[in-house]
Write an enzyme that holds these catalytic residues in place. Structure first.
Site, mmCIF file in Angstrom:
data_model
loop_
_atom_site.group_PDB
_atom_site.id
_atom_site.type_symbol
_atom_site.label_atom_id
_atom_site.label_comp_id
_atom_site.label_asym_id
_atom_site.label_seq_id
_atom_site.Cartn_x
_atom_site.Cartn_y
_atom_site.Cartn_z
ATOM 1 N N SER A 156 0.856 -1.186 0.000
ATOM 2 C CA SER A 156 0.000 0.000 0.000
ATOM 3 C C SER A 156 0.890 1.233 0.000
ATOM 4 C CB SER A 156 -0.888 0.008 1.244
ATOM 5 O OG SER A 156 -1.519 1.259 1.425
ATOM 6 N N TYR A 170 -1.709 -0.828 10.369
ATOM 7 C CA TYR A 170 -1.729 -1.023 8.915
ATOM 8 C C TYR A 170 -0.466 -0.465 8.264
ATOM 9 C CZ TYR A 170 -3.607 -1.243 4.188
ATOM 10 O OH TYR A 170 -3.813 -1.521 2.856
#
Length: 269
Positions: A156, A170
């Protein structure tokens, strides 16, 4: 006149994956499903793994509707036993594995001062430990068999950039995914195994569907994300599939250890 190679005469042949066997974890998620349908449409043979039996069956039905071939296993790579069971399912069905797509993952937002350790560990286990376990199982088999292979992981832009929304789990997990991509690529290059990751910005999925809603929180979050993307829109899973096909095909044989940002220009600015 210089000789024209076969690949330059037929550039699309570099993207051929027909007959190749791919394991896809997280196959019921948006990215895993997208890879499954893309490879099926290109003639690949698939072993699909996911935690939800119903959602896994739906993806398998879609694959077969495209004329694709697949087997399924209701399992996540939560342990080495799970990872080896997924590998065994593929080997029992096809006798070999050529590609590994690790698309399983998880997020639970929470500011560090408020988030329980157990939630942070759940994110890290799903996004880092699961990647390591799946890569260990399949990579060890490739090395033992003296077989080349391709690994594709899901990172990501949050592996590179922070986030104001309480993403200590995350962001940390995706930074670790980037590091795992690079170190495995350097360790395994001598075996002919390539390891790369795709790093998107926000794209539409079951986990992010709320951002497309018209409620106040969805609108505000979407506006904040859009303000940072030069191309002026959020992503769709289809935007990722060209890169996925490249990284899983012979076209990328000289590409390894790379974090491929598919982000509408977010990381360029």
């Amino acid at each position: 006149m210089a000789e024209i190679s076969a690949q330059l005469r037929d550039p699309l042949s570099a993207f051929a994956v027909a007959g190749k066997v791919a394991i896809i974890t997280g196959a019921s998620g948006a990215f895993g499903r997208g890879c499954a349908l893309t490879l099926a449409a290109m003639g690949g043979r698939l072993c699909l793994a996911a935690g939800s039996a119903g959602e896994l069956a739906e993806v398998a039905d879609e694959v077969r509707a495209l004329g694709g071939e697949c087997v399924t296993i209701q399992r996540r790579p939560d342990s080495l036993e799970d990872a080896e069971a997924i590998l065994k399912t593929a080997l029992d069905a096809y006798g070999t594995v050529d590609q590994l797509v690790i698309a399983s993952g998880y997020n639970k937002a929470g500011f560090i001062q408020d988030q329980p350790l157990e939630e942070w560990e759940a994110v890290m286990n799903a996004n880092v430990r699961g990647n390591w376990l799946m890569a260990k199982a399949v990579g060890s088999w490739w090395i033992d068999q003296k077989k080349r292979g391709k690994v594709l992981m899901m990172s990501s832009v949050r592996g590179r950039h922070g986030n104001v929304s309480g993403y200590t789990g995350y962001c940390t997990s995706k930074g670790a995914t980037d590091a795992l991509t690079r170190v495995l690529a350097t360790e395994w290059a001598k075996y002919g195994i390539t390891v790369n990751s795709i790093a998107p910005t926000v794209f539409r999925s079951k986990l992010t569907a709320w951002m497309w809603s018209e409620d106040e929180v969805g609108q505000a979050t979407r506006a904040r994300s859009l303000a940072r993307i030069p191309l002026g829109r959020l992503g769709e899973v289809e935007d990722l599939m060209g890169m996925a096909l490249y990284l899983l095909s012979p076209a990328s044989d000289f590409c390894t250890g790379q974090i491929m940002y598919v982000d509408g220009g977010l990381t360029a600015g």
